[in-house]
Design a protein around this motif. Structure first.
Motif, short mmCIF file in Angstrom:
data_model
loop_
_atom_site.label_atom_id
_atom_site.label_comp_id
_atom_site.label_asym_id
_atom_site.label_seq_id
_atom_site.Cartn_x
_atom_site.Cartn_y
_atom_site.Cartn_z
N HIS A 98 0.82 -1.54 -0.05
CA HIS A 98 0.08 0.10 0.39
C HIS A 98 0.70 1.40 0.01
CE1 HIS A 98 1.36 -0.70 3.91
NE2 HIS A 98 0.45 -1.04 4.09
N GLY A 99 1.78 0.98 0.26
CA GLY A 99 3.30 2.22 -0.01
C GLY A 99 3.09 2.97 1.58
N ILE A 100 2.41 2.49 2.11
CA ILE A 100 2.81 3.64 3.44
C ILE A 100 3.92 2.71 4.30
CG2 ILE A 100 1.70 4.51 5.78
CD1 ILE A 100 -0.88 4.94 4.61
N GLU A 101 4.69 3.66 4.97
CA GLU A 101 6.47 3.02 5.34
C GLU A 101 5.71 2.39 6.80
OE1 GLU A 101 5.66 6.19 4.20
OE2 GLU A 101 7.58 6.17 2.71
N THR A 102 6.34 1.58 7.33
CA THR A 102 6.70 1.48 8.89
C THR A 102 6.56 2.02 9.51
OG1 THR A 102 6.55 -0.79 8.63
CG2 THR A 102 6.32 -0.76 10.73
N SER A 103 7.65 3.09 9.27
CA SER A 103 7.86 4.06 10.37
C SER A 103 6.85 5.37 10.45
CB SER A 103 9.03 4.41 10.00
OG SER A 103 9.58 5.30 8.08
N LEU A 104 5.96 5.26 9.24
CA LEU A 104 5.60 5.94 9.55
C LEU A 104 4.17 5.78 10.22
CD1 LEU A 104 4.11 9.11 8.62
CD2 LEU A 104 3.51 8.36 6.46
N MET A 105 3.29 4.67 9.66
CA MET A 105 2.89 3.84 10.94
C MET A 105 2.84 3.91 11.97
SD MET A 105 0.96 1.38 8.42
CE MET A 105 2.73 -0.02 8.35
N ASP A 106 4.22 3.73 12.58
CA ASP A 106 4.87 3.68 13.85
C ASP A 106 4.89 5.27 14.61
OD1 ASP A 106 6.25 2.03 15.94
OD2 ASP A 106 8.07 3.65 15.95
N SER A 107 4.91 5.88 14.03
CA SER A 107 5.11 7.16 14.07
C SER A 107 3.11 8.02 14.20
CB SER A 107 5.56 8.52 13.15
OG SER A 107 7.30 8.17 13.02
N VAL A 108 2.52 7.93 13.39
CA VAL A 108 1.52 8.16 14.38
C VAL A 108 0.62 7.42 14.83
CG1 VAL A 108 -0.57 7.96 12.76
CG2 VAL A 108 0.89 8.15 11.31
N LEU A 254 -8.34 1.86 7.70
CA LEU A 254 -7.96 1.40 9.73
C LEU A 254 -6.96 1.24 10.42
CD1 LEU A 254 -9.20 2.02 12.65
CD2 LEU A 254 -9.78 -0.27 12.37
N LEU A 255 -6.04 2.18 10.82
CA LEU A 255 -4.85 1.13 11.35
C LEU A 255 -5.14 0.85 12.52
CD1 LEU A 255 -1.85 1.46 11.03
CD2 LEU A 255 -1.55 3.87 11.80
N VAL A 256 -5.07 -0.32 12.76
CA VAL A 256 -5.46 -1.13 13.73
C VAL A 256 -4.07 -1.35 14.41
CG1 VAL A 256 -5.95 -2.78 14.38
CG2 VAL A 256 -6.78 -2.74 12.48
N ASN A 279 2.78 -7.25 13.10
CA ASN A 279 2.55 -5.64 12.53
C ASN A 279 1.55 -5.10 11.88
OD1 ASN A 279 5.65 -6.76 11.79
ND2 ASN A 279 4.85 -8.01 10.48
N TYR A 280 1.97 -3.36 11.79
CA TYR A 280 0.76 -3.03 11.22
C TYR A 280 0.02 -3.42 10.10
CZ TYR A 280 2.50 0.92 14.77
OH TYR A 280 3.38 0.96 16.62
N ILE A 314 -5.42 1.67 21.07
CA ILE A 314 -5.48 2.98 20.35
C ILE A 314 -5.38 2.81 18.96
CG2 ILE A 314 -3.98 5.16 19.26
CD1 ILE A 314 -2.90 5.24 21.41
N SER A 315 -6.66 3.44 17.95
CA SER A 315 -6.41 2.50 16.57
C SER A 315 -6.70 4.32 15.78
CB SER A 315 -8.02 2.32 16.56
OG SER A 315 -8.86 2.90 16.65
N VAL A 316 -6.07 4.21 14.80
CA VAL A 316 -6.95 5.41 13.46
C VAL A 316 -7.66 5.58 12.68
CG1 VAL A 316 -5.56 7.79 13.05
CG2 VAL A 316 -3.75 6.46 14.65
N ALA A 317 -8.77 5.32 11.99
CA ALA A 317 -8.92 5.52 11.16
C ALA A 317 -9.49 6.59 10.51
CB ALA A 317 -10.73 5.39 11.76
N MET A 318 -9.40 6.70 8.90
CA MET A 318 -9.37 7.86 7.71
C MET A 318 -10.91 7.39 7.49
SD MET A 318 -6.96 9.64 8.19
CE MET A 318 -6.86 10.33 6.80
N PHE A 319 -11.37 8.81 7.50
CA PHE A 319 -12.94 8.48 6.62
C PHE A 319 -13.41 9.52 5.83
CE2 PHE A 319 -14.27 7.74 11.92
CZ PHE A 319 -14.71 6.38 11.43
#
Length: 370
Positions: A98-108, A254-256, A279-280, A314-319
């Motif tokens: 999907h092109g989103i780096e693990t480092s960015l998901m971890d930062s978020v 949704l980032l789980v 993993n994320y 914690i989770s992060v959802a984009m709607f």
């Protein structure tokens, strides 16, 4: 990051509140640290819609994973067939490539934890209660409390508009931690690309022009980031983190949480636990808006979040929604004599108002009013 502070969004309810204390929910995080038993307003009731079996059931099959690289390849039909099957059966799926780096998901996720770890007074600077009298969807807090007997969810959230970019309200974007705004901006831009790829793939499944849904979710369409915080709960057998619902918008990314489970999905009357992975994971699901446009060919999954006695989650959802001034209704192309329109048309902004009213009562708008 180019942003502009604007007035409160006009497509989301902004409701005056009376002075009754029951209309002002506590910070659940603060409450969890100071009580041994949840207040009665958080406890499940008998005969509650979609209630029961909070322990959940082991999911009978692995959640399908869709490779976005293969999905975008016009010559690859296998991935498209897999997408069609999962949208008709579960309504949600994981994505890879999907092109989103693990480092960015971890930062978020780290920025999310840091925000919810701030003192309560600092977080309340971003409150979704304006002057303590008006509720709006954006900001830090909880859902709107409409009735004195409304059951409340065991969670806090930070809800922020990210699109259109020139309508971001920076008054609600935290300045602590320092990385929060930049992390969210970068994550929102990359999530937007995922949205576009999924929407084009769904359009092809329905034999539409591949940009049909991209056009429906135009540059004026709203997109929101919601950071969800579920503190430990002393009675996970009686309290839900989020009540059963289907998302109202067209698409959710949704980032789980990779360490703590809690998400459950309803299928054929049974609640299944969505398994955590080391993993994320990015989960995609469609919402009411897409279900209506597809005339029920694809169904928005009913899901909920259960609580945990020992661990926070914690989770992060984009709607991703539709331009609020556009009508939401079945696409004429998918209608036939055998499959007439199952839903009536409604302006997207009116659809949102109805959804938020029904959500507070635990009702599902598509089943009752559309």
């Amino acid at each position: 990051m180019e942003t502009k502070q604007t007035m409160i969004s006009k497509d989301i309810p902004r409701t005056p509140m009376a002075e009754e204390s029951w209309r002002l929910p506590n910070s659940v995080q603060h409450l969890a640290a100071n009580v041994q038993e949840p207040p009665s307003r958080y406890l499940l009731r008998e005969q509650e819609p979609y209630g029961g079996n909070l322990a959940g059931t082991k999911i009978p099959e692995a959640i399908p994973t869709i490779d976005l690289g293969l999905l975008s390849a016009s010559s690859d039909t296998q991935e498209a067939n897999k997408l069609r099957s999962t949208l008709q059966s579960w309504g949600f799926f994981q994505v890879s490539n999907h092109g989103i780096e693990t480092s960015l998901m971890d930062s978020v996720m780290s920025a999310s934890r840091d925000f919810f770890g701030l003192p309560l007074e600092e977080k309340r600077k971003y409150s979704n209660l304006i002057d303590g009298e008006h509720f709006q969807i954006e900001g830090y807090g909880n859902d709107q409390v409409k009735t004195q007997d409304q059951r409340l969810d065991w969670s806090d959230r930070l809800h922020l508009r990210v699109e259109p970019e020139n309508e971001r309200n920076l008054a609600h974007w935290p300045i602590h931690p320092k990385s929060f705004r930049d992390d969210l901006h970068e994550y929102a831009m990359k999530s937007k690309r995922i949205k576009g790829e999924i929407l084009r793939a769904i359009a092809k499944l329905l034999e539409l022009d591949e940009d049909y849904f991209v056009y429906q979710l135009s540059d004026k369409a709203p997109a929101y980031a919601r950071f969800n915080y579920y503190p430990p709960c002393p009675r996970p057998d009686l309290v839900l983190g989020v009540k059963p619902h289907s998302d109202v918008y067209a698409l959710t990314v949704l980032l789980v949480d990779k360490d703590v489970g809690g998400l459950q999905v309803l299928r054929d009357g049974t609640w299944y636990n969505v398994t955590t992975l080391p993993n994320y994971t990015l989960l995609i699901n469609i919402g009411f808006t897409m279900e209506i446009m597809a005339n029920g060919i694809f169904r928005a999954p009913v899901h909920r979040v259960v609580t945990n006695a020992e661990k926070e989650r914690i989770s992060v959802a984009m709607f991703y929604g539709v331009d609020p001034e556009k009508e939401v209704g079945p696409i004429p192309h998918v209608l036939t004599e055998e499959q007439p329109a199952r839903y009536r048309k409604m302006k997207a902004k009116d659809f949102l108002f109805t959804h938020y009213d029904d959500f507070s009562r635990g009702a599902r708008i598509v089943d009752s009013k559309i």
